[in-house]
Design a protein around this motif. Sequence first.
Motif: not given
Lengths: 530, 368
Positions: B201-204, B211-212, B277-278
Amino acid sequence: MSKAVKQKDAVPAIRLQNITKRFGSVVANDNVSLSVQHGQILSILGENGSGKTTLMNMIAGIYYPDHGQIFVDGKEVVIRSPKDAFQYGIGMIHQHFKLVDVFSATENIVLGLDEKEGFSLKRSAKRIMQISLQYGFDLDPDKKIYEMSVSEKQTVEILKVLYRGADILILDEPTAVLTPQETEKLFAVLRRMRDSGKAIIIITHKLHEVLSLSDQVAVLCKGRYIGTVNTAETNESELTEMMVGKKVSLNIARSEPKDPVDRLVVEGITCRNREGAEMLHDVSFTARSGEILGIAGIAGSGQRELLEAIAGLQHVDGRILYHNPKTGQTDDLRDKTPLQIRELGVRLSFVPEDRLGMGLVGNMDIVDNIMLRSYRKGKGMFLERKNPKSLAEKIIHDLEVVTPSANTPVRRLSGGNVQKVLVGREIAASPTVLMAAYPVRGLDINASFTIYNLLNQQKENGVAVIFVGEDLDVLLELCDRIMVISSGKIAGTVDARTATKEEIGLMMTKNSADHDRAQEGGAEHAAETA
Amino acid sequence: MPQKPHKAKEPLFHIAKRDAIVWWKAWGIRIAAILIALVFSGVVSYLLTGENPLRIYAKMLEGAFGTQRRVWGLLQNLAMLLCVSVAVTPAFKMRFWNIGAEGQVLVGGLASAACMILLGDKLPNAVLLIVILAASILAGAVWAVIPAVFRAKWMTNETLFTLMMNYIAIQLVSFFVYKWSVPKGSGQVGVINRATHAGWLPVIGRYDYLLNILIVAAITFIMYVYLKYSKQGYEIAVVGESENTARYIGIPVQKVIIRTMLISGAICGIAGMLLVSGTDHTISRDTAAGRGFTAIMVSWLAKFNPIFMVLTSFLIAFLEKGATEISTAFGLNESFSDIITGIIIFFIIGCEFFIQYTVKFREKEAAK
């Protein structure tokens, strides 16, 4: 024994003094004082919810009073549990029997006892026979409970407390489940027990029973003790006045049906329960618009199955034909779901017997309960609570529902107000067929009349009303025709304007299955010996 | 002859049901319960360890909030627990005893891991993420709907059924962990796609867990609205309160049970994806870490209100973090943290009794 009776005469068998019991903010009993002598029958009279059962439960050790004292034979006692009550010779026969179905009468009677002489079913059965003989009961000690009729089960309950040596007997609405004939039998037994020196308290709200049976009447009204009168010196209207505080006419208005047409034609429906026993056998009848069809019968004779079959909740064989007044079409409702029935355009409203278990959701507020019938309306996935809310407020206002607000959970309301919400909702759906099962059970006189008036209004609006009732007086005054159901079969239909109670009472027991016939034989036998 | 009871005395107290309680009194009782729990567990920890209870509590706070990293860790734990709690809520509101969330999360995670491993180098990352999301939702929903169908059609016991589904899920994961283990036979999958970050999952910004947390916040809010304002949420409430009423009014009970479990399972599947995934970027039998069961407590404590669940899952996440910290800081057995957590939760659940009921003591003799 008779000597003992005389000696004890001065001291009441049981005396209550200033008993108070609260449930939350509700005062169930407020400063109640009363007493019973040995060899006397006291009726406790009061409308539903007047605190009769609560009061008796405190004597029987089920509740503990907040204030006040109880004296047995002149000595103050503390009753903390039913066991304590038994030790003081107090036995209560509850409205709902507490028996083990697969056990015999004897096994149920000795259940939980720790007899000094040891456990012997034979000896116990012998003692039970002795007691039965003494008071004129008619019971086979080896018969299993599930084979018994309601009145036999009640006999077992009474024997249970006599076997334990009870001197003071409390009966909570013992006649509610009995036919008129069975009631007479019970009263004969009670009189015999009185004559042998027992003190008997009987809870009831039927005036004629009070007058025919008891020596004294204590009247409760809304938890308060109104007074005790000698039965010989009173009459129905005085008692009613004490009960309700003001004179209430028992006349229910009844109009002539206006051009009745067949609305619902039930043809030969037969229904089995999960165990495979036939609950309805070849039932046929017609409900017409603009009239109230009463259904009389002993509780559990198939009334529930019949209404549920029509409402689409029971699988049955046969036909249930609905003549739609709008389209002129005829539809068979058999085995359709409630949703399919509604989609056919059938306006069928149903006030079920089990109000909070089926008709309403106890934990939801009035608005959400009103919404049950209509929540699907409107597009989109979200609820629309504005119309249900105004309908709820209208029902609260029109039917005088006593509630803090429209957002109060219905389980917090009293029985009468719960019923007003339910009936109000069902009527708001502007039905063409309205079925109501025991709609006034547990309601006081004023709330009952509200319901009668609502049913009458519906009838005048041309609705076909089906009213399942238990009080024959009400059925005879409210309905146009009365259909009598007995053991799942129709025993006959009578004109409510001309029929008599005895006539209906007899029909209620007419069609009984085999085991009931044995009981009838028993009744004859009892009559002979008496 | 009737015998007299041994002693004719009014009982010292008896218990009576309360009428509706005003909200501030209810909260007063709850806060008092937490304070009493803290004092009580302070005494217990002093007796068992001889440490100053105040120091223990200070360490707990430090364990949860001591550093920025710990705060993020706490928030991440809170979010994951909240996600699973929100997932089981519609089922429990329907009185469907779904104790299979653990398994549903696991299969969701397994589906994510499978996509990452098998498709990691075959699809562009954006497409891969969508596939991962769809696969985890599907896996969780399937795992939940199997017991739901059996319950709806044949009235099987959903508690046993969902519990058994957990064991199947755990064994499935064990099997694949062995199959995918790196190096072969080590019994550990290790970080998946460590180099390519495919399917991560992309990281902000620099915030690993943000994001989670945002996703869970959105799910929580949507669930709140769904349960309270939607027709389906209303049906869930009616079926839960009384199946009889539901049938009487024409709600298709079987359909509602199946639909609700699909939703419940789907969110569990998302929780599995967020974990694999996160967060963890790996899979093991412990990926769900008992959250499927803790979530049931969180949901009940919050009375099935997703917004209150933020509070209750914070409480549990805080207790776990804090208690683990004191175990290590004072060199205590790990069970010690469980004792403290247990005491506090016991008091919190126990105080609900005093909100429902009141205790009336015997009045003085003079009153007579």
